[in-house]
Design an enzyme around this catalytic site. Structure first.
Site, mmCIF file in Angstrom:
data_model
loop_
_atom_site.group_PDB
_atom_site.id
_atom_site.type_symbol
_atom_site.label_atom_id
_atom_site.label_comp_id
_atom_site.label_asym_id
_atom_site.label_seq_id
_atom_site.Cartn_x
_atom_site.Cartn_y
_atom_site.Cartn_z
ATOM 1 N N ASP A 306 0.671 -1.186 -0.200
ATOM 2 C CA ASP A 306 0.010 0.038 0.075
ATOM 3 C C ASP A 306 0.913 1.132 0.048
ATOM 4 O O ASP A 306 2.042 1.224 0.662
ATOM 5 C CB ASP A 306 -0.965 -0.181 1.214
ATOM 6 C CG ASP A 306 -1.797 1.410 1.222
ATOM 7 O OD1 ASP A 306 -2.624 1.291 0.497
ATOM 8 O OD2 ASP A 306 -1.582 2.052 2.241
ATOM 9 N N GLU A 357 0.561 -0.475 -4.945
ATOM 10 C CA GLU A 357 -0.415 0.673 -5.191
ATOM 11 C C GLU A 357 0.058 1.854 -5.241
ATOM 12 O O GLU A 357 0.786 2.492 -4.331
ATOM 13 C CB GLU A 357 -1.362 0.512 -3.938
ATOM 14 C CG GLU A 357 -2.740 1.500 -4.078
ATOM 15 C CD GLU A 357 -2.481 2.730 -3.558
ATOM 16 O OE1 GLU A 357 -2.897 3.812 -4.271
ATOM 17 O OE2 GLU A 357 -1.814 2.699 -2.276
#
Length: 636
Positions: A306, A357
């Site tokens: 992330d 991401e």
């Protein structure tokens, strides 16, 4: 024997200090020993550390001793037993005394408490050898990848409002994934976190499955059940920043321990958290050990990292920032940490899929590290997601003037290995659900959602959709409630779910949609310039000449009669998918007739077919009997 253990521990400490211990959880944290349990914690600038817990009434009767070279405190005791709660009481550098969590704990009590649990995960006899062997032998880039993104505690709730555990998910989610023809499931972070509202992105326990979701053993059983049903499992992971709660990781010994020394670099203003000092060797050992633990303990097939942009750019946050030594915004510590992370994981587990991401285009994310890439396998294509959703939210009257939102991705789609995400971020915080984003009345919304999903499946790149979108849930996702499964009592929602199931199966079975992916040979645009009609046509190509599909997307609420489509070879062409069939919620009761090509030039082709294209609908057409020896393109 004792000497050998002591030597091994010292070697482990040395590797931890140099950033080269990728199994640091094997000696830090709590471990059974011949003399009871041994507890170790890294707190290099603490004045004193005590082990406290149920077993000594949370009193400081068990002082720990420190190795001055490593800053690792240690105590061995026979007092604790399995299931007891514990923490470390730390007298910090300034004399302040505070209870702190065990950063290497593998299980915690249920929130709002955050004490670690003395817990030993029994060695599991895994039964997924066939899956693991097949995964190692296959080329993941040339295989279908269609991910169902899940927030573990809000997929379903029990009648009393309590969320499903992983034992419940094994019984219900695994069969659902198989029935719906997804290839993988991806969970938003499962690691321990103190606040459900953070969705798991504010972590405290980097080695612990959140007790809110069940036990580690239950999650192991879930992954095994997925593998036995040919479904892979990904988990989101957050190595960039961590929860700011004072009794967890922040300023563990009273000084910057896991975070940067510079407060501007340490403080993450945007998310109200603290950034890991990714250049510190001990932090590298901690984080890479966490990733390896999840991969090996739970047989994960992939990790999605992330917030990569926050890790590689100093100016990504909203707070003040200082340039690097070259005067730029590159966070070299984060950049090299991510390369190291991917190198270590790929050396040990080359078949594990690493996903970033990441939202910028300034850094090469996927590909070989030797070429300057960060070394990930895939990158979320946030640009495609934002552009396409803006387009579908738009009144069709204006779409002809913004057709580039739909087609711009064709310019850069081979720059990285992409996953096309229709993720949780797009169905929350007032952004509306995918269904609700669509223009028009309810019928038109379903029609466009089917076309959006078909574009997702036929566009080059791997696929990801968030739970509930597959049947067109109208309400936004709520993290503390189950999905609106009652929707499926409505005929239109039920047919939308059936459409997604059919489309997913179509994707898995059609090699043209993934066999040549990652190369320009996988796609040929027929017509991306028909903005007046708002119709986009392109070909997805398999390895053999005859293995291709023609995709026709009509983004206007107008049916197109006798619509001309360029084709590469003379012969007959058969419609194999029509998003407006009655069984999917449309109005068409039968498919278009087989098309015979006409020797009429269309753009680069010397042949064309003509068919009817439904309003706000999509057709997929397959060659039936064609002559591939004929010239494909118009002579210049």
């Amino acid at each position: 024997m004792a000497d050998e253990v002591a030597t091994a521990v010292e070697a482990a400490k040395t590797r931890f200090l140099t950033g080269e211990n990728f199994y640091a959880q094997h000696f830090l944290g709590a471990h059974q020993s011949s003399q009871g349990y041994v507890f170790r914690v890294w707190a290099p600038n603490a004045q004193q550390v005590w082990l406290v817990g149920d077993f000594n009434d949370w009193d400081d009767t068990l002082p720990m001793t420190v190795s001055s070279e490593s800053g690792i405190w240690e105590v061995t005791t026979k007092l604790p037993k399995e299931g007891d709660l514990y923490k470390f009481k730390v007298r910090q550098q300034d004399g302040r005394e505070i209870f702190k969590i065990d950063p290497f704990a593998i299980y915690f009590e249920k929130r709002p408490g955050n004490a670690a649990v003395v817990h030993t995960i029994p060695e599991k006899k895994w039964r997924d050898g066939l899956w693991q062997g097949r995964k190692k032998r296959s080329n993941q880039f040339k295989r279908p990848l269609n991910i169902y993104e899940v927030h573990a505690s809000s997929w379903k709730h029990h009648e009393d409002g309590t969320p499903y555990s992983f034992a419940d998910l094994t019984r219900e989610l695994v069969p659902y994934l198989k029935e719906m023809n997804y290839t993988h499931v991806e969970f938003m972070p499962l690691m321990e976190h103190p606040l459900g509202r953070s969705w798991g992105y504010q972590l405290i326990g980097y080695f612990a499955l959140s007790s809110y979701y069940g036990t580690p053993e239950e999650f192991q059983d879930f992954v095994e059940a997925c593998h036995l049903n040919n479904i892979g499992v990904f988990v989101d992971w957050v190595p960039g920043h961590f929860c700011i709660n004072d009794d967890t990781l922040p300023y563990y010994d009273g000084t910057p321990t896991f975070e940067y020394t510079d407060p501007d670099r340490a403080n993450n203003v945007r998310w109200g958290s603290l950034n890991f000092d990714l250049g510190k060797p001990q932090v590298q050992s901690f984080l890479i050990s966490s990733a390896m633990f999840w991969i090996e303990m739970y047989h994960l097939d992939g990790i999605r990292v992330d917030a990569v942009s926050n890790m590689i750019y100093r100016d990504y946050d909203e707070g003040p920032w200082t340039p690097n030594h070259e005067g730029g915004n590159r966070n070299f510590e984060g950049y090299y940490f991510l390369q190291k992370l991917n190198a270590v994981i790929k050396l040990a587990h080359p078949e594990v899929i690493m996903v970033a991401e990441e939202s910028s285009s300034e850094t090469k994310i996927t590909g070989m590290i030797e070429t300057g890439s960060l070394g990930f396998d895939y990158k979320w294509n946030m640009g495609w997601m934002n552009d396409v959703l803006r387009f579908f939210e738009m009144d069709p009257l204006f779409r002809q003037h913004h057709f580039n939102l739909l087609t711009f991705s064709f310019m850069y789609m081979m720059d990285e290995n992409y996953i096309l995400p229709l993720s949780h971020d797009e169905v929350v915080h007032g952004k509306k659900s995918l269904m609700h984003k669509m223009w028009g009345d309810r019928y038109k919304q379903f029609a466009q959602l089917r076309t959006l999903f078909t574009y997702l499946i036929t566009h080059p790149g791997k696929k990801l959709t968030f739970m509930g979108s597959e049947w067109g849930q109208f309400l936004e996702w709520k993290f503390d409630e189950g999905l609106e499964w009652v929707d499926l009592e409505d005929d239109m929602n039920h047919k939308m779910q059936h459409f997604t199931q059919t489309l997913n199966e179509f994707y898995r079975s059609e090699k043209a949609l993934w066999e040549l992916e990652g190369t320009w040979d996988t796609i040929e645009v027929i017509d991306a310039d028909n903005t007046a009609d708002s119709v986009l046509t392109f070909i997805r190509q398999g390895k053999t000449k005859k293995d291709f599909l023609i995709v026709v997307l009509n983004l206007a609420p107008v049916e197109r009669q006798s619509f001309a489509i360029g084709v590469p070879y003379p012969g007959t062409y058969q419609e194999v998918l029509n998003t407006e069939m009655v069984e999917f919620g449309g109005t068409w009761t039968k498919h278009n007739d087989v098309c015979e090509s006409l020797p009429i030039a269309f753009k680069q082709f010397d042949q064309q077919i003509q068919t009817i294209v439904p309003a706000l609908g999509t057709l997929i057409i397959r060659p039936e009997q064609i002559n591939t020896r004929k010239a494909k393109k118009v002579s210049k």
